[in-house]
Scaffold this motif. Structure first.
Motif, short mmCIF file in Angstrom:
data_model
loop_
_atom_site.label_atom_id
_atom_site.label_comp_id
_atom_site.label_asym_id
_atom_site.label_seq_id
_atom_site.Cartn_x
_atom_site.Cartn_y
_atom_site.Cartn_z
N ILE A 198 0.84 -1.20 0.00
CA ILE A 198 0.00 0.00 0.00
C ILE A 198 0.88 1.25 0.00
O ILE A 198 0.63 2.22 -0.73
CB ILE A 198 -0.94 0.00 1.23
N PHE A 199 1.92 1.23 0.81
CA PHE A 199 2.83 2.38 0.92
C PHE A 199 3.51 2.65 -0.42
O PHE A 199 3.65 3.81 -0.85
CB PHE A 199 3.87 2.10 1.99
N ALA A 200 3.92 1.59 -1.11
CA ALA A 200 4.61 1.75 -2.40
C ALA A 200 3.68 2.37 -3.44
O ALA A 200 4.10 3.23 -4.23
CB ALA A 200 5.13 0.40 -2.88
N LYS A 201 2.42 1.95 -3.46
CA LYS A 201 1.47 2.49 -4.44
C LYS A 201 1.20 3.97 -4.20
O LYS A 201 1.05 4.74 -5.16
CB LYS A 201 0.16 1.70 -4.37
N ILE A 202 1.13 4.37 -2.93
CA ILE A 202 0.89 5.78 -2.62
C ILE A 202 2.13 6.61 -2.87
O ILE A 202 2.05 7.77 -3.31
CB ILE A 202 0.43 5.92 -1.15
N SER A 203 3.29 6.03 -2.63
CA SER A 203 4.54 6.79 -2.70
C SER A 203 4.97 7.14 -4.11
O SER A 203 5.49 8.23 -4.36
CB SER A 203 5.67 5.99 -2.03
N LYS A 204 4.77 6.23 -5.05
CA LYS A 204 5.33 6.42 -6.39
C LYS A 204 4.90 7.73 -7.04
O LYS A 204 5.76 8.51 -7.50
CB LYS A 204 4.98 5.23 -7.28
N PRO A 205 3.58 8.03 -7.15
CA PRO A 205 3.22 9.30 -7.79
C PRO A 205 3.74 10.52 -7.03
O PRO A 205 4.05 11.55 -7.64
CB PRO A 205 1.68 9.26 -7.80
N GLN A 206 3.84 10.41 -5.70
CA GLN A 206 4.37 11.54 -4.93
C GLN A 206 5.83 11.79 -5.25
O GLN A 206 6.25 12.94 -5.41
CB GLN A 206 4.21 11.26 -3.43
N LEU A 207 6.60 10.73 -5.37
CA LEU A 207 8.02 10.88 -5.68
C LEU A 207 8.23 11.42 -7.09
O LEU A 207 9.16 12.20 -7.34
CB LEU A 207 8.74 9.54 -5.51
N VAL A 208 7.37 11.01 -8.03
CA VAL A 208 7.45 11.54 -9.39
C VAL A 208 7.17 13.04 -9.39
O VAL A 208 7.86 13.82 -10.05
CB VAL A 208 6.44 10.82 -10.31
N GLU A 209 6.16 13.45 -8.62
CA GLU A 209 5.82 14.88 -8.53
C GLU A 209 6.95 15.68 -7.88
O GLU A 209 7.23 16.81 -8.30
CB GLU A 209 4.52 15.05 -7.74
N ILE A 210 7.60 15.11 -6.89
CA ILE A 210 8.72 15.80 -6.25
C ILE A 210 9.87 15.98 -7.23
O ILE A 210 10.49 17.04 -7.31
CB ILE A 210 9.19 15.01 -5.01
N GLY A 211 10.14 14.93 -8.00
CA GLY A 211 11.21 15.03 -9.00
C GLY A 211 10.91 16.10 -10.03
O GLY A 211 11.80 16.87 -10.41
N GLN A 212 9.66 16.17 -10.49
CA GLN A 212 9.29 17.19 -11.47
C GLN A 212 9.37 18.58 -10.87
O GLN A 212 9.85 19.52 -11.52
CB GLN A 212 7.86 16.92 -11.97
N ALA A 213 8.92 18.72 -9.61
CA ALA A 213 8.98 20.02 -8.94
C ALA A 213 10.42 20.47 -8.75
O ALA A 213 10.74 21.66 -8.89
CB ALA A 213 8.26 19.95 -7.59
N ARG A 214 11.30 19.53 -8.45
CA ARG A 214 12.72 19.88 -8.29
C ARG A 214 13.32 20.34 -9.61
O ARG A 214 14.09 21.32 -9.66
CB ARG A 214 13.49 18.66 -7.76
N MET A 215 12.96 19.68 -10.71
CA MET A 215 13.47 20.08 -12.02
C MET A 215 12.90 21.44 -12.43
O MET A 215 13.60 22.26 -13.03
CB MET A 215 13.12 19.01 -13.06
N ASP A 216 11.63 21.69 -12.11
CA ASP A 216 11.03 22.99 -12.43
C ASP A 216 11.75 24.12 -11.69
O ASP A 216 12.01 25.18 -12.27
CB ASP A 216 9.54 22.99 -12.06
N LEU A 217 12.07 23.87 -10.44
CA LEU A 217 12.78 24.89 -9.66
C LEU A 217 14.18 25.12 -10.23
O LEU A 217 14.62 26.27 -10.38
CB LEU A 217 12.88 24.46 -8.20
N SER A 218 14.87 24.04 -10.58
CA SER A 218 16.20 24.15 -11.15
C SER A 218 16.17 24.92 -12.47
O SER A 218 17.02 25.78 -12.74
CB SER A 218 16.80 22.76 -11.38
N THR A 219 15.16 24.65 -13.29
CA THR A 219 15.02 25.35 -14.57
C THR A 219 14.76 26.84 -14.35
O THR A 219 15.34 27.69 -15.03
CB THR A 219 13.87 24.74 -15.39
N THR A 220 13.90 27.16 -13.39
CA THR A 220 13.58 28.55 -13.09
C THR A 220 14.84 29.31 -12.66
O THR A 220 15.10 30.43 -13.13
CB THR A 220 12.52 28.64 -11.98
#
Length: 603
Positions: A198-220
């Motif tokens: 259950i934890f793995a299923k909930i975690s995956k989309p959150q980690l993907v969103e964090i990675g994208q948010a980190r890249m967006d900040l780096s790009t900015t």
């Protein structure tokens, strides 16, 4: 190649080092498992008998060291067990130190290798693919994602492999005390497995969103570093601050949301861990009261139960690292495995005759993302010819020039050099034919000398100065604080647009390639400087093939042939005189630009 397979393939390259580290990790955990057995024997065979209680003979893996000693020789038993304990601790410490040294060495070697592979892929990848990645995303792939993968290699793989051995060995020892004692750990393990899914299923989309948010900040951040002068000139600091705050707060919110979920599951995993510990203790005490466990076994059970329960409490962290690694590897290998259609020919000729290259374009059509950029292009460029290319912005001038160098490959027709399709040559050999002054100027954060001598770092000051004189850059470079040793800021910060264009042209002139490509590279030069540069080119490169893409009709007036592009097609072609007589688009532009120039001179 999916991320899991790519990750496994990458780790297999360091399988030897990983195997040694895992073996040492197993040795560490075996020693850790044996350690509690020493106190058990001390209690059952030394302390209790010395106090007048009966001797408890129980199954113990360390019995082999004391079976030959008399039961009432308490000091003999004590010193043997003491030496055994010291040896176990010594082996554990040495093995633990060695495994982390080896693991980190091979992890860093793998990280360096993978980062080099990503960098090579970035350099060799075609423009259409690179344009789909922001600089922040590529930086994140090359740095953060690769580091994440290797930290899992160096830390978690060692930990997981050790825990499996430790857990299995500990359960076996507890089982030898009394089979009933393993019921609670097994039930706890099943519950943990269900919660982990259950934890793995909930975690995956959150980690993907964090990675994208980190890249967006780096790009900015990177865009503002590169465009700081534009921001200041438009006084839009407040707007850029709002953009940064949004990206920064978005990353923070993603992390906070992730932390909340992780904290809740931490509580669940720790609850299961504590339940295993206390459940096993209760059963152990009841068995001891019934005389089915000795005092030494009960004390040892306390230790083993705590050690067995510990991994359950840290499972959330392990799963988090595993998910992070899989997501990071998906981005890394997604980039690495993106096909590059710009490749060397299957059996390329040994070399291209660069003395007199003859380029012919036949029915060339170039497209990107299923959109046609140029089509039906027919050109004959014998060595020494001068071709002028004109057209509105977006008409395909730059695409046509880049297709000559195979930044794009034509999907129809062919580009032939000396009778051989350029796709049959090595890409490197094709690009060596050209001295390219690009529209989007780029200078490295190095000295003026190094920027001009980019193609040949051993060129020497005399050649660098000669190239600079041809591009009319020598005078202003000499006036800089350190002359040719002056360090240019990132992307040429500190130089004007015209100065950057002249340094960029000097870089192409020093290469002394047989074909010179000028892609709107004189737009920041005044008419007089442009005329002087063109005169210098005539004197020094009069025999070279020259292709000039520009918006200024005066820049191509003396070309052997001029083509005018509209929507990727040639709509007019001919010499200056022929086009002026035709009174088409070129004629109107030339007349309008001449009138504007006369007006400026009069004003």
């Amino acid at each position: 190649m999916n991320s899991k397979f790519g990750l496994i393939k990458h780790y297999k390259q360091d399988f030897g080092g990983l195997s040694i580290a895992i073996f040492l990790g197993i040795l560490v955990n075996v020693m850790s498992t044996l350690t509690p057995l020493v106190p058990q024997l001390l209690i059952d065979r030394v302390i209790n008998p010395a106090l007048g209680n009966g001797i408890s003979y129980n199954q113990n893996l360390l019995n082999i060291f004391i079976d030959s000693i008399q039961p009432n020789d308490y000091w003999g038993l004590f010193w043997v067990l003491f030496v055994v304990f010291v040896v176990i601790i010594f082996i554990k410490l040495v093995a633990n130190y060695s495994r982390w040294q080896i693991a980190n060495y091979f992890a860093m070697r793998g990280e360096s290798r993978l980062r080099r592979q990503v960098f090579e892929q970035m350099l060799s990848q075609n423009s259409a693919v690179i344009s789909k990645y922001t600089s922040g995303k590529i930086l994140s792939i090359c740095n953060t994602d690769i580091t994440t993968m290797q930290q899992f290699y160096a830390n978690q793989i060692m930990y997981i492999s050790g825990v499996i051995i430790f857990f299995s060995f500990s359960v076996y020892i507890v089982f030898t005390m009394n089979p009933i004692l393993i019921i609670v750990p097994i039930v706890g393990g099943v519950c943990t497995f269900v919660v982990a899914i259950i934890f793995a299923k909930i975690s995956k989309p959150q980690l993907v969103e964090i990675g994208q948010a980190r890249m967006d900040l780096s790009t900015t951040v990177q865009e503002n570093i590169q465009g700081v002068r534009v921001v200041r000139s438009y006084a839009t600091e407040d707007i850029e601050q709002v953009k940064f705050d949004y990206a920064n707060n978005n990353l923070r919110n993603k992390f906070v949301g992730r932390a909340n979920v992780r904290a809740r599951f931490h509580v669940i995993f720790n609850t299961i861990s504590q339940a295993i510990f206390f459940g096993s203790m209760i059963i152990g005490v009841l068995l001891a009261v019934d005389g089915k466990l000795s005092a030494g076994q009960l004390a040892t059970l306390f230790v083993y139960t705590a050690l067995i329960a510990e991994p359950f409490g840290t499972l959330a962290d392990i799963l988090n690292e595993l998910q992070n690694t899989l997501i990071a590897s998906n981005r890394v290998f997604g980039f690495m495995n993106t096909p590059n259609n710009i490749v060397d020919g299957a059996n390329p000729p040994l070399n291209i005759d660069a003395n007199r290259p003859h380029i012919i374009l036949k029915g060339v059509r170039v497209e990107s993302d299923d959109k046609t950029l140029v089509h039906d292009i027919d050109l004959d460029l014998p060595y020494g010819k001068r071709l002028g290319i004109m057209g509105k912005t977006g008409s395909g001038k730059t695409v046509l020039i880049k297709s000559l160098m195979r930044f794009y490959d034509c999907v129809e027709g062919s580009i032939v050099c000396n009778g051989v399709d350029i796709k049959e040559y090595k890409v490197e050999d094709v690009r060596k034919l050209y001295g390219y002054v690009m529209q989007d100027l780029f200078l490295f954060s190095e000295s003026v000398y190094n920027n001009i001598a980019f193609y040949d770092t051993n060129a020497g000051l005399e050649r660098v100065q000669q190239a600079a004189k041809i591009s009319q850059a020598h005078d202003f470079v000499s006036s800089l604080s350190d002359g040719y040793d002056t360090i240019i800021g990132e992307k040429g910060v500190g130089l004007s647009g015209g100065q950057k264009q002249r340094v960029s042209m000097a870089r192409a002139f020093l290469k002394n390639a047989p074909i010179l490509l000028f892609d709107d590279c004189t737009s920041a030069l005044d008419m007089d400087t442009e005329r002087q540069v063109m005169d210098n080119i005539d004197k020094n490169f009069g025999k070279n093939t020259m292709i000039i893409s520009t918006h200024r009709a005066s820049s191509v007036k003396n070309c052997d042939e001029i083509i005018f592009l509209e929507q990727g097609r040639i709509v007019e072609r001919g010499t200056h005189e022929q086009l002026m007589q035709a009174r088409g688009v070129y004629y109107n532009i030339f007349i309008a630009q001449q009138a504007m120039q006369e007006e400026i001179m009069v004003g």
